[in-house]
Design a protein around this motif. Structure first.
Motif, PDB file in Angstrom:
ATOM      1  N   CYS A   7       0.823  -1.204   0.000  1.00 26.27           N
ATOM      2  CA  CYS A   7       0.000   0.000   0.000  1.00 26.27           C
ATOM      3  C   CYS A   7       0.857   1.253   0.000  1.00 26.27           C
ATOM      4  O   CYS A   7       1.983   1.260   0.515  1.00 26.27           O
ATOM      5  N   GLN A   8       0.320   2.294  -0.589  1.00 19.52           N
ATOM      6  CA  GLN A   8       0.939   3.615  -0.616  1.00 19.52           C
ATOM      7  C   GLN A   8      -0.125   4.607  -0.162  1.00 19.52           C
ATOM      8  O   GLN A   8      -1.156   4.758  -0.805  1.00 19.52           O
ATOM      9  N   ASN A   9       0.129   5.278   0.959  1.00 18.34           N
ATOM     10  CA  ASN A   9      -0.883   6.136   1.557  1.00 18.34           C
ATOM     11  C   ASN A   9      -1.108   7.417   0.764  1.00 18.34           C
ATOM     12  O   ASN A   9      -0.183   8.001   0.203  1.00 18.34           O
ATOM     13  N   ILE A  10      -2.370   7.817   0.668  1.00 14.58           N
ATOM     14  CA  ILE A  10      -2.746   9.129   0.130  1.00 14.58           C
ATOM     15  C   ILE A  10      -3.463   9.828   1.273  1.00 14.58           C
ATOM     16  O   ILE A  10      -4.632   9.547   1.555  1.00 14.58           O
ATOM     17  N   GLN A  11      -2.747  10.708   1.967  1.00 17.29           N
ATOM     18  CA  GLN A  11      -3.258  11.250   3.218  1.00 17.29           C
ATOM     19  C   GLN A  11      -4.626  11.900   3.051  1.00 17.29           C
ATOM     20  O   GLN A  11      -4.841  12.717   2.164  1.00 17.29           O
ATOM     21  N   TRP A  12      -5.552  11.499   3.919  1.00 19.30           N
ATOM     22  CA  TRP A  12      -6.933  11.967   3.978  1.00 19.30           C
ATOM     23  C   TRP A  12      -7.754  11.562   2.756  1.00 19.30           C
ATOM     24  O   TRP A  12      -8.882  11.973   2.602  1.00 19.30           O
ATOM     25  N   SER A  13      -7.201  10.743   1.882  1.00 14.43           N
ATOM     26  CA  SER A  13      -7.954  10.292   0.712  1.00 14.43           C
ATOM     27  C   SER A  13      -8.033   8.778   0.620  1.00 14.43           C
ATOM     28  O   SER A  13      -8.924   8.251  -0.034  1.00 14.43           O
ATOM     29  N   GLY A  14      -7.107   8.070   1.252  1.00 14.43           N
ATOM     30  CA  GLY A  14      -7.117   6.615   1.163  1.00 14.43           C
ATOM     31  C   GLY A  14      -5.735   6.071   0.872  1.00 14.43           C
ATOM     32  O   GLY A  14      -4.731   6.552   1.405  1.00 14.43           O
ATOM     33  N   TYR A  15      -5.665   5.101  -0.009  1.00 14.95           N
ATOM     34  CA  TYR A  15      -4.386   4.496  -0.349  1.00 14.95           C
ATOM     35  C   TYR A  15      -4.502   3.822  -1.708  1.00 14.95           C
ATOM     36  O   TYR A  15      -5.606   3.603  -2.230  1.00 14.95           O
ATOM     37  N   THR A  16      -3.369   3.511  -2.280  1.00 20.27           N
ATOM     38  CA  THR A  16      -3.335   2.731  -3.513  1.00 20.27           C
ATOM     39  C   THR A  16      -2.473   1.498  -3.286  1.00 20.27           C
ATOM     40  O   THR A  16      -1.651   1.462  -2.361  1.00 20.27           O
TER      41      THR A  16
END
Length: 254
Positions: free
Chosen positions: A127-136
């Motif tokens: 996983c790669q975090n997308i802060q306040w949006s989720g992750y990919t």
């Protein structure tokens, strides 16, 4: 699942159930008399336990010092604390750590070294975090047919991430999430299909022989697939038409 459009694109059944389905409800269950029909409304004997095991914990988050605070930063979901980004560097994940896991989630981290990796169950994704949006997930690529286009031209397609299927790792398994109604695509190797053709759903393929080298649609090539193979001294990048070798001080293309 397409989280942006809130669509469930595919459900895959990995294996059949070994036993016959057993209903959740027990045939021998009988509702207590006081809960049957209209008697429920007249039942005055129900006295729920209103005691709180530790009142200080309840007050900490339910009064003006917690979620009920009148501060704009608490009640306004569009306000974010930029200092929360510092939580990304916390690695003290042990149970007695001072790390506040609630603050970690509220700080916009659904992917973090101290949290379970939701991508790992997806064929070893990371996983790669997308802060306040989720992750990919690093092994998931989305391929969408642009609205109003037929899919006959490469520009008819939208890929996310934009790097698409470039520099994939040998031996890893990837998930190509397809959303192209009436324009089925498949993964191929040297012109031969290695997956089924679908227009909505997920194509799962592994970078092993025969190594996939393209995504093909109704009118031909949609996307090339390239692979990166790393050794201690040399990194090679290969596509279906070009091979490039890189060393520390020279570049040759043949």
């Amino acid at each position: 699942v397409n989280a942006v459009s809130e669509e469930l694109l595919q459900i895959g059944i990995s294996s059949a159930c070994g036993e016959a389905f057993v209903p959740y409800a027990s045939s021998s269950y009988s509702r207590p008399e006081g809960l049957r029909g209209s008697e429920l409304a007249d039942n005055t004997d129900c006295q729920p336990n209103t005691s709180i095991p530790n009142a200080s914990l309840f007050l900490q988050v339910h009064t003006d010092t917690g979620y009920a605070s009148d501060e704009n930063a608490v009640q306004n979901d569009t306000v974010v604390d930029q200092s929360a980004s510092l939580l990304a560097f916390r690695t003290d994940c042990e149970p007695n750590s001072t790390l506040n896991f609630d603050a970690l989630l509220l700080g916009g981290f659904l992917c973090h070294p101290c949290l379970p990796d939701n991508c790992d169950v997806q064929d070893g994704g990371r996983c790669q975090n997308i802060q306040w949006s989720g992750y990919t997930c690093d092994n998931e690529i989305h391929l969408d047919l642009r609205p109003g286009f037929s899919g006959t031209e490469p520009g008819d397609w939208q890929v996310d991430p934009t790097s698409g299927l470039e520099l994939l790792d040998l031996g890893r398994t990837y998930h190509l999430v397809v959303n192209s109604p009436s324009a089925p695509v498949h993964v191929a190797s040297e012109g031969e299909p290695v997956t089924q053709a679908i227009d909505v759903g997920t194509l799962i393929f592994t970078m092993v022989d025969p190594v996939p080298d393209a995504v093909v649609g109704p009118s031909g090539l949609v996307l090339p697939i390239s692979v990166i193979q790393t050794t201690t001294s040399t990194t090679s990048v290969t596509t279906s038409t070009t091979t490039s070798s890189f060393t520390s001080d020279t570049v040759t293309i043949s």
